[in-house]
Design a protein around this motif. Structure first.
Motif, PDB file in Angstrom:
ATOM      1  N   PHE A  50      36.885  82.609  30.763  1.00 40.30           N
ATOM      2  CA  PHE A  50      35.560  82.867  31.389  1.00 40.30           C
ATOM      3  C   PHE A  50      35.674  84.179  32.207  1.00 40.30           C
ATOM      4  O   PHE A  50      34.742  84.997  31.875  1.00 40.30           O
ATOM      5  CB  PHE A  50      35.293  81.790  32.278  1.00 40.30           C
ATOM      6  CG  PHE A  50      33.955  81.712  32.805  1.00 40.30           C
ATOM      7  CD1 PHE A  50      32.637  81.808  32.240  1.00 40.30           C
ATOM      8  CD2 PHE A  50      33.580  82.574  34.266  1.00 40.30           C
ATOM      9  CE1 PHE A  50      31.509  81.885  32.601  1.00 40.30           C
ATOM     10  CE2 PHE A  50      32.319  82.684  34.640  1.00 40.30           C
ATOM     11  CZ  PHE A  50      31.299  82.422  33.941  1.00 40.30           C
ATOM     12  N   GLY A  51      36.757  84.307  32.937  1.00 37.42           N
ATOM     13  CA  GLY A  51      36.944  85.526  33.445  1.00 37.42           C
ATOM     14  C   GLY A  51      37.149  86.874  32.428  1.00 37.42           C
ATOM     15  O   GLY A  51      36.299  87.924  33.099  1.00 37.42           O
ATOM     16  N   LEU A  52      37.774  86.594  31.396  1.00 36.37           N
ATOM     17  CA  LEU A  52      37.901  87.936  30.332  1.00 36.37           C
ATOM     18  C   LEU A  52      36.383  88.006  29.840  1.00 36.37           C
ATOM     19  O   LEU A  52      36.283  88.785  29.311  1.00 36.37           O
ATOM     20  CB  LEU A  52      38.733  87.169  29.246  1.00 36.37           C
ATOM     21  CG  LEU A  52      40.444  87.462  29.774  1.00 36.37           C
ATOM     22  CD1 LEU A  52      41.041  87.087  28.518  1.00 36.37           C
ATOM     23  CD2 LEU A  52      40.575  89.028  30.048  1.00 36.37           C
ATOM     24  N   LEU A  82      42.898  75.967  33.878  1.00 38.66           N
ATOM     25  CA  LEU A  82      43.358  77.114  33.900  1.00 38.66           C
ATOM     26  C   LEU A  82      43.115  78.117  33.085  1.00 38.66           C
ATOM     27  O   LEU A  82      42.580  79.287  33.170  1.00 38.66           O
ATOM     28  CB  LEU A  82      44.785  76.960  34.530  1.00 38.66           C
ATOM     29  CG  LEU A  82      45.385  78.395  34.906  1.00 38.66           C
ATOM     30  CD1 LEU A  82      44.941  79.018  36.233  1.00 38.66           C
ATOM     31  CD2 LEU A  82      46.849  78.194  34.900  1.00 38.66           C
ATOM     32  N   ALA A  83      43.037  77.729  31.823  1.00 33.47           N
ATOM     33  CA  ALA A  83      42.981  78.280  30.686  1.00 33.47           C
ATOM     34  C   ALA A  83      41.267  78.619  30.386  1.00 33.47           C
ATOM     35  O   ALA A  83      40.919  79.662  30.185  1.00 33.47           O
ATOM     36  CB  ALA A  83      43.295  77.670  29.319  1.00 33.47           C
ATOM     37  N   ALA A  84      40.599  77.794  30.747  1.00 30.05           N
ATOM     38  CA  ALA A  84      38.927  77.846  30.765  1.00 30.05           C
ATOM     39  C   ALA A  84      38.630  78.955  31.799  1.00 30.05           C
ATOM     40  O   ALA A  84      37.945  79.858  31.621  1.00 30.05           O
ATOM     41  CB  ALA A  84      38.325  76.564  31.122  1.00 30.05           C
ATOM     42  N   MET A  85      39.416  79.086  33.027  1.00 23.16           N
ATOM     43  CA  MET A  85      39.215  79.877  34.017  1.00 23.16           C
ATOM     44  C   MET A  85      39.519  81.319  33.668  1.00 23.16           C
ATOM     45  O   MET A  85      38.769  82.250  33.643  1.00 23.16           O
ATOM     46  CB  MET A  85      39.762  79.567  35.344  1.00 23.16           C
ATOM     47  CG  MET A  85      39.598  80.499  36.338  1.00 23.16           C
ATOM     48  SD  MET A  85      40.357  80.170  38.098  1.00 23.16           S
ATOM     49  CE  MET A  85      42.044  80.591  37.454  1.00 23.16           C
ATOM     50  N   ALA A 114      32.434  80.827  24.570  1.00 19.84           N
ATOM     51  CA  ALA A 114      32.317  79.589  23.762  1.00 19.84           C
ATOM     52  C   ALA A 114      33.637  78.722  23.824  1.00 19.84           C
ATOM     53  O   ALA A 114      33.771  77.749  23.910  1.00 19.84           O
ATOM     54  CB  ALA A 114      31.872  79.762  22.206  1.00 19.84           C
ATOM     55  N   LEU A 115      34.802  79.473  23.885  1.00 16.36           N
ATOM     56  CA  LEU A 115      35.928  78.934  24.148  1.00 16.36           C
ATOM     57  C   LEU A 115      36.099  78.347  25.506  1.00 16.36           C
ATOM     58  O   LEU A 115      36.805  77.359  25.716  1.00 16.36           O
ATOM     59  CB  LEU A 115      37.178  80.239  23.947  1.00 16.36           C
ATOM     60  CG  LEU A 115      38.667  79.482  24.244  1.00 16.36           C
ATOM     61  CD1 LEU A 115      39.115  78.662  23.134  1.00 16.36           C
ATOM     62  CD2 LEU A 115      39.543  81.047  24.232  1.00 16.36           C
TER      63      LEU A 115
END
Length: 190
Positions: free
Chosen positions: A120-122, A114-117, A91-92
């Motif tokens: 999503f990775g986490l 970059l924050a979205a990537m 969701a974030l």
């Protein structure tokens, strides 16, 4: 102030893509919650039967099974926690993708992406960890079962009597009448 409709449309399309992953996470939470409910129900039944029993052997077997159920319950709780964390991170990611696509400067858009990537990775790591917990819990569910009687059916008293009756000559076949309310079907305990 002019609004670029094509940019907004692309931003919404990009942000909605991870929603399908959220659907899978929600389905997984439902499945694990169902298993946790069965673990709790089995534990309550086992505790009640154990308290009413005077047989020390049965009490010892029940305590062993309750220990397994506790470990399985903890794994299921951990799995649900990881799946919930995964859902929050996805969701974030959706929020970060949408905000990153709608910002005006290139530097801001790159930092949002970059924050979205990263989120999503986490989220994916959290999902894979939850799947590992789920696999271990399902393997533990069958660990307590004893399949030894299936390999040597003559050692079980009722089966030995049935085999002896089958090999002995009989005058007429017996007709078995089922008792009302009795279930002879195999009911697996998970």
């Amino acid at each position: 102030m002019s609004i670029d409709v094509s940019n907004i449309t692309h931003s919404i399309q990009l942000a909605v893509a991870p929603v399908f992953f959220l659907t899978g996470v929600a389905g997984m939470i439902g499945a694990v919650a169902g298993r946790l409910a069965r673990i709790i129900d089995r534990g309550r039944v086992l505790e009640d039967r154990m308290m009413a029993s005077k047989d020390e052997d049965y009490v010892q077997r029940s305590l062993l099974e309750l220990g397994f159920l506790r470990r399985r319950g903890r794994l299921a709780n951990l799995c649900i926690g990881l799946l919930t964390l995964c859902g929050a991170l996805i969701a974030l990611t959706i929020i970060l993708l949408f905000v990153g696509q709608t910002t005006k400067t290139e530097i801001d858009a790159n930092s949002w992406s970059l924050a979205a990537m990263f989120s999503f990775g986490l989220g994916v790591v959290s999902f894979v960890s939850a799947l590992c917990c789920f696999m271990v819990e399902t393997m533990m569910a069958t660990q307590l079962l004893n399949f030894h009687p299936l390999r040597q059916p003559a050692t079980i008293p009722c089966m030995a009597a049935a085999q002896a009756a089958a090999t002995a000559p009989s005058a007429a076949p017996r007709k078995v009448v089922a008792e009302p309310g009795r279930q002879d079907a195999f009911m697996p305990q998970v």
